[in-house]
Design a protein around this motif. Structure first.
Motif, PDB file in Angstrom:
ATOM      1  N   SER A 135      56.853  49.646  31.204  1.00 41.84           N
ATOM      2  CA  SER A 135      56.797  49.325  32.637  1.00 41.84           C
ATOM      3  C   SER A 135      56.508  47.840  32.793  1.00 41.84           C
ATOM      4  O   SER A 135      55.917  47.223  31.900  1.00 41.84           O
ATOM      5  N   VAL A 136      56.870  47.299  33.955  1.00 42.22           N
ATOM      6  CA  VAL A 136      56.428  45.932  34.262  1.00 42.22           C
ATOM      7  C   VAL A 136      54.902  45.864  34.281  1.00 42.22           C
ATOM      8  O   VAL A 136      54.308  44.816  34.064  1.00 42.22           O
ATOM      9  N   ALA A 137      54.272  47.033  34.495  1.00 46.55           N
ATOM     10  CA  ALA A 137      52.801  47.083  34.522  1.00 46.55           C
ATOM     11  C   ALA A 137      52.196  46.764  33.160  1.00 46.55           C
ATOM     12  O   ALA A 137      51.005  46.458  33.062  1.00 46.55           O
ATOM     13  N   TYR A 142      48.172  44.096  38.035  1.00 43.43           N
ATOM     14  CA  TYR A 142      48.080  44.247  39.499  1.00 43.43           C
ATOM     15  C   TYR A 142      46.856  45.083  39.832  1.00 43.43           C
ATOM     16  O   TYR A 142      46.351  45.819  38.975  1.00 43.43           O
ATOM     17  N   TYR A 148      46.581  52.297  33.486  1.00 37.95           N
ATOM     18  CA  TYR A 148      48.031  52.547  33.442  1.00 37.95           C
ATOM     19  C   TYR A 148      48.752  51.350  32.810  1.00 37.95           C
ATOM     20  O   TYR A 148      49.528  51.486  31.863  1.00 37.95           O
ATOM     21  N   PRO A 178      60.702  49.021  33.572  1.00 35.59           N
ATOM     22  CA  PRO A 178      61.136  48.991  34.970  1.00 35.59           C
ATOM     23  C   PRO A 178      60.010  48.606  35.937  1.00 35.59           C
ATOM     24  O   PRO A 178      58.832  48.820  35.661  1.00 35.59           O
ATOM     25  N   GLY A 179      60.446  48.065  37.069  1.00 39.18           N
ATOM     26  CA  GLY A 179      59.543  47.854  38.205  1.00 39.18           C
ATOM     27  C   GLY A 179      59.657  49.036  39.144  1.00 39.18           C
ATOM     28  O   GLY A 179      59.760  50.189  38.701  1.00 39.18           O
ATOM     29  N   PHE A 186      56.814  59.997  40.475  1.00 38.19           N
ATOM     30  CA  PHE A 186      55.810  59.064  39.957  1.00 38.19           C
ATOM     31  C   PHE A 186      54.643  58.841  40.938  1.00 38.19           C
ATOM     32  O   PHE A 186      53.471  58.995  40.568  1.00 38.19           O
ATOM     33  N   ARG A 190      50.804  59.945  41.022  1.00 33.31           N
ATOM     34  CA  ARG A 190      49.767  58.898  41.041  1.00 33.31           C
ATOM     35  C   ARG A 190      48.734  59.172  42.142  1.00 33.31           C
ATOM     36  O   ARG A 190      47.539  58.997  41.943  1.00 33.31           O
ATOM     37  N   GLN A 239      61.877  43.067  44.531  1.00 32.29           N
ATOM     38  CA  GLN A 239      60.559  42.931  43.897  1.00 32.29           C
ATOM     39  C   GLN A 239      60.548  41.689  43.016  1.00 32.29           C
ATOM     40  O   GLN A 239      61.549  41.336  42.402  1.00 32.29           O
TER      41      GLN A 239
HETATM   42  C1  8X3 Z   1      55.676  51.929  37.424  1.00 31.14           C
HETATM   43  C2  8X3 Z   1      55.871  50.680  38.208  1.00 31.14           C
HETATM   44  O1  8X3 Z   1      54.677  48.852  39.527  1.00 31.14           O
HETATM   45  O2  8X3 Z   1      53.968  51.160  39.927  1.00 31.14           O
HETATM   46  O3  8X3 Z   1      55.353  51.663  36.119  1.00 31.14           O
HETATM   47  O4  8X3 Z   1      53.382  50.043  37.896  1.00 31.14           O
HETATM   48  S1  8X3 Z   1      54.388  50.176  38.902  1.00 31.14           S
END
Ligand code: 8X3
Ligand code: NDP
Length: 249
Positions: A135-137, A142, A148, A178-179, A186, A190, A239
């Motif tokens: 992930s971009v995470a 953030y 995560y 991915p973003g 998802f 969450r 984004q």
């Molecule tokens: C999922 C994208 O930006 O919610 O990995 O982390 S984000």
């Protein structure tokens, strides 16, 4: 015919990847915990899809069940480590510890369980491809991303280290990062089933779709065998990385 195993096949990216790979002519083993969702997909996709209900966090079950795959669905040529989840968006000092454990067990331990079990066969046959869903995470911090994001940073570095160990072998590894992607469960997961809050994440944004990710996976698999995309960061045009922030007193 090549055989792929896709984790997280009951929803979102995983489901779309299974559909795409079946359409591309592969045999696919779909893994997830919800057997009823996998059965629906099996009914739709037919005899080239094998439904494998399994909790990837349970190491012994993973090892036993993979050994028992029917002969026509092994060996696995392509492993798509897609199953994963984010739980909560609270700051670290307020986050639910059980949520943290579940993310670590799923995104890290689960991914490692499948990889450690399937990789030796690929090395033995000197042929294979592992695609991880990072992930971009895993790159950009953030607010509320704490565990995560850290779990996806693990996936990123694990992917890079696999490449290093596999130097000289014809086994490929890619980390897709991915973003914002909609059309999956998802955010519902969450936010612990708060579907209204989940829907707000995607309001007014032209997000990436599960089919975009499935097409990306299909493209990667069809690149030549001497060609390795190490990582692939993908965002919707809407984004961008947020940049640094400062709190003034
Ligand atoms: C999922 C994208 O930006 O919610 O990995 O982390 S984000
Ligand atoms: P979904 O929630 O729609 O799908 C997650 C899948 O993982 C489900 O099929 C779920 O199946 C499966 N899963 C969860 N826990 C387990 C487990 N213990 N054992 C087996 N399967 C499990 O999410 P997405 O499709 O959006 O996400 C897929 C991957 O992509 C995840 O790794 C996610 O972190 C990553 N990602 C998602 C982004 C997004 O914005 N959507 C962006 C970047 C990365 P079941 O509940 O039936 O077990």
């Amino acid at each position: 015919m090549n055989i792929a195993l896709v984790t997280g096949a009951s929803s979102g990216f995983g489901q779309a990847i299974c559909r795409k790979l079946i359409a591309d002519g592969y045999k696919v083993v779909g893994v997830a915990r919800r057997a009823n969702k996998l059965q629906n997909l099996a009914d739709e996709l037919g005899a080239n899809f094998f439904s494998l209900p399994l909790d990837i966090t349970k190491k012994d079950a993973v090892n036993t069940i993979l050994l028992q795959l029917p002969n026509e669905f092994k060996p696995i040529d392509i492993l798509i480590n897609n199953a994963g989840l984010a739980l909560g968006l609270e700051p670290a000092y307020e986050a639910n510890y059980n949520d943290w454990e579940t993310m670590i067990e799923t995104n890290i331990i689960g991914l490692v369980n499948l990889t450690r079990q399937i990789l030796p066969e690929m090395v033995e046959r000197n042929f294979g491809y592992i695609i991880n869903l990072g992930s971009v995470a895993g790159t950009y911090a953030y607010k509320g991303g704490n565990v995560y994001g850290a779990s996806k940073a693990f996936v990123k570095q694990f992917s890079a280290n696999l490449r290093t160990d596999l130097l000289g072998k014809k086994v490929r590894v890619t980390n897709i990062e991915p973003g914002l992607c909609g059309g999956t469960e998802f955010s519902n997961v969450r936010f612990h089933g708060d579907n209204q809050k989940a829907a707000q994440v995607y309001q007014g944004v032209e997000f990436i779709t599960p089919e975009d990710i499935a097409n990306t996976v299909s493209w990667l698999i069809n690149t030549p065998n001497h060609f390795n995309v190490n990582s692939m960061e993908i965002m919707p045009v809407a984004q961008a990385s947020a940049g640094l922030s400062v709190c003034k007193e």
